[in-house]
Design a protein around this motif. Structure first.
Motif, short mmCIF file in Angstrom:
data_model
loop_
_atom_site.label_atom_id
_atom_site.label_comp_id
_atom_site.label_asym_id
_atom_site.label_seq_id
_atom_site.Cartn_x
_atom_site.Cartn_y
_atom_site.Cartn_z
N LEU A 30 0.83 -1.19 0.00
CA LEU A 30 0.00 0.00 0.00
C LEU A 30 0.87 1.25 0.00
O LEU A 30 2.03 1.20 0.41
N MET A 31 0.30 2.34 -0.46
CA MET A 31 0.92 3.65 -0.32
C MET A 31 -0.03 4.49 0.54
O MET A 31 -1.24 4.48 0.33
N TRP A 32 0.54 5.18 1.51
CA TRP A 32 -0.24 6.02 2.42
C TRP A 32 0.09 7.48 2.17
O TRP A 32 1.25 7.85 2.10
N LEU A 33 -0.93 8.31 2.07
CA LEU A 33 -0.77 9.76 1.98
C LEU A 33 -1.04 10.32 3.36
O LEU A 33 -2.15 10.20 3.89
N ILE A 34 0.00 10.88 3.96
CA ILE A 34 -0.08 11.37 5.33
C ILE A 34 0.04 12.89 5.32
O ILE A 34 1.13 13.42 5.10
N PRO A 35 -1.06 13.60 5.55
CA PRO A 35 -0.96 15.05 5.66
C PRO A 35 -0.08 15.42 6.87
O PRO A 35 -0.07 14.70 7.88
N GLN A 36 0.65 16.51 6.77
CA GLN A 36 1.49 16.97 7.87
C GLN A 36 0.66 17.11 9.15
O GLN A 36 1.08 16.73 10.22
N ASN A 37 -0.52 17.66 9.01
CA ASN A 37 -1.46 17.78 10.13
C ASN A 37 -2.80 17.23 9.68
O ASN A 37 -3.63 17.97 9.17
N PRO A 38 -3.01 15.90 9.84
CA PRO A 38 -4.26 15.31 9.39
C PRO A 38 -5.47 16.04 9.98
O PRO A 38 -5.56 16.24 11.20
N ALA A 80 2.76 -1.15 21.44
CA ALA A 80 3.09 0.26 21.66
C ALA A 80 1.84 1.02 22.09
O ALA A 80 0.72 0.51 21.99
N LYS A 81 2.04 2.24 22.58
CA LYS A 81 0.90 3.11 22.90
C LYS A 81 1.33 4.56 22.78
O LYS A 81 2.51 4.89 22.87
N ASN A 82 0.35 5.40 22.57
CA ASN A 82 0.54 6.86 22.45
C ASN A 82 1.61 7.26 21.44
O ASN A 82 2.52 7.98 21.82
N PRO A 83 1.58 6.88 20.23
CA PRO A 83 0.57 6.09 19.54
C PRO A 83 0.94 4.62 19.45
O PRO A 83 2.09 4.24 19.62
N ALA A 84 -0.06 3.82 19.15
CA ALA A 84 0.12 2.38 18.97
C ALA A 84 0.46 2.11 17.51
O ALA A 84 -0.26 1.42 16.79
N ALA A 94 3.95 12.22 17.02
CA ALA A 94 3.30 11.27 17.92
C ALA A 94 2.01 11.82 18.53
O ALA A 94 1.04 11.09 18.69
N THR A 95 1.98 13.10 18.85
CA THR A 95 0.78 13.67 19.47
C THR A 95 -0.43 13.57 18.54
O THR A 95 -1.50 13.13 18.94
N THR A 96 -0.25 13.95 17.28
CA THR A 96 -1.35 13.87 16.32
C THR A 96 -1.80 12.44 16.11
O THR A 96 -2.99 12.15 16.03
N PHE A 97 -0.86 11.50 16.05
CA PHE A 97 -1.22 10.12 15.78
C PHE A 97 -1.68 9.36 17.02
O PHE A 97 -2.04 8.19 16.92
N ARG A 134 -9.51 12.23 12.63
CA ARG A 134 -8.51 12.62 11.64
C ARG A 134 -8.59 11.72 10.41
O ARG A 134 -9.18 10.65 10.45
N VAL A 135 -7.96 12.18 9.32
CA VAL A 135 -8.06 11.47 8.05
C VAL A 135 -6.68 11.32 7.40
O VAL A 135 -5.91 12.28 7.32
N ILE A 136 -6.38 10.10 6.99
CA ILE A 136 -5.25 9.81 6.11
C ILE A 136 -5.81 9.02 4.93
O ILE A 136 -6.95 8.55 4.97
#
Length: 146
Positions: A30-38, A80-84, A94-97, A134-136
């Motif tokens: 897959l290819m993921w498009l990740i906005p800087q700030n989703p 993992a956690k915060n984020p998993a 990490a905060t956004t995710f 949020r959206v990716i």
């Protein structure tokens, strides 16, 4: 294998596209498009945003979509956690995710709901479509893509 309880950490090929970036996920093809700030969006706004994304063809592709429930859940790193998530996926954000993200999968039993994932701990559950999450975006990886 999707939904590994503790998948091996992998490296993602990260390509900047303006302020956003694309990740090539060779494990899942897959290819993921990740906005800087989703952005935070309701589910209906998230679904509608796909047309706008495809009109500008980030990375040269116009077939981006919201990930389905299994695709987004496959990213969860249960150990993992915060984020998993694998740090290679979220980089220094990490905060956004460590928040909730929409899937493109509606909740079949109740049309007022759709599936979302809270990456704080990797929980997947149905959310009311009027909730903000949020959206990716994702697309199938074509062999030999950049």
């Amino acid at each position: 294998m999707l939904n590994d309880p503790s998948p091996a950490v992998q490296s993602y090929q990260r390509t900047p596209i303006g302020t956003d970036f694309v990740l090539v996920d060779t494990r899942r093809e897959l290819m993921w498009l990740i906005p800087q700030n989703p952005a935070l969006k309701t589910w209906d706004d998230a679904v509608a945003s796909v047309a706008g994304i495809n009109s500008v063809q980030p990375g040269g592709y116009g077939d981006w979509r919201l990930p389905d429930r299994n695709e987004l859940d496959s990213l969860v790193l249960r150990s993992a956690k915060n984020p998993a998530l694998d740090a290679g996926f979220y980089g220094d954000n990490a905060t956004t995710f460590s928040q909730s993200f929409w899937t493109g999968s509606p909740y079949v039993v109740d049309s007022r709901l759709a599936w979302g994932i809270d990456f704080s701990y990797g929980d997947i559950s149905p959310y009311t479509k009027s909730t903000s999450a949020r959206v990716i975006y994702v697309r199938a990886r074509v062999f030999n893509t950049p």
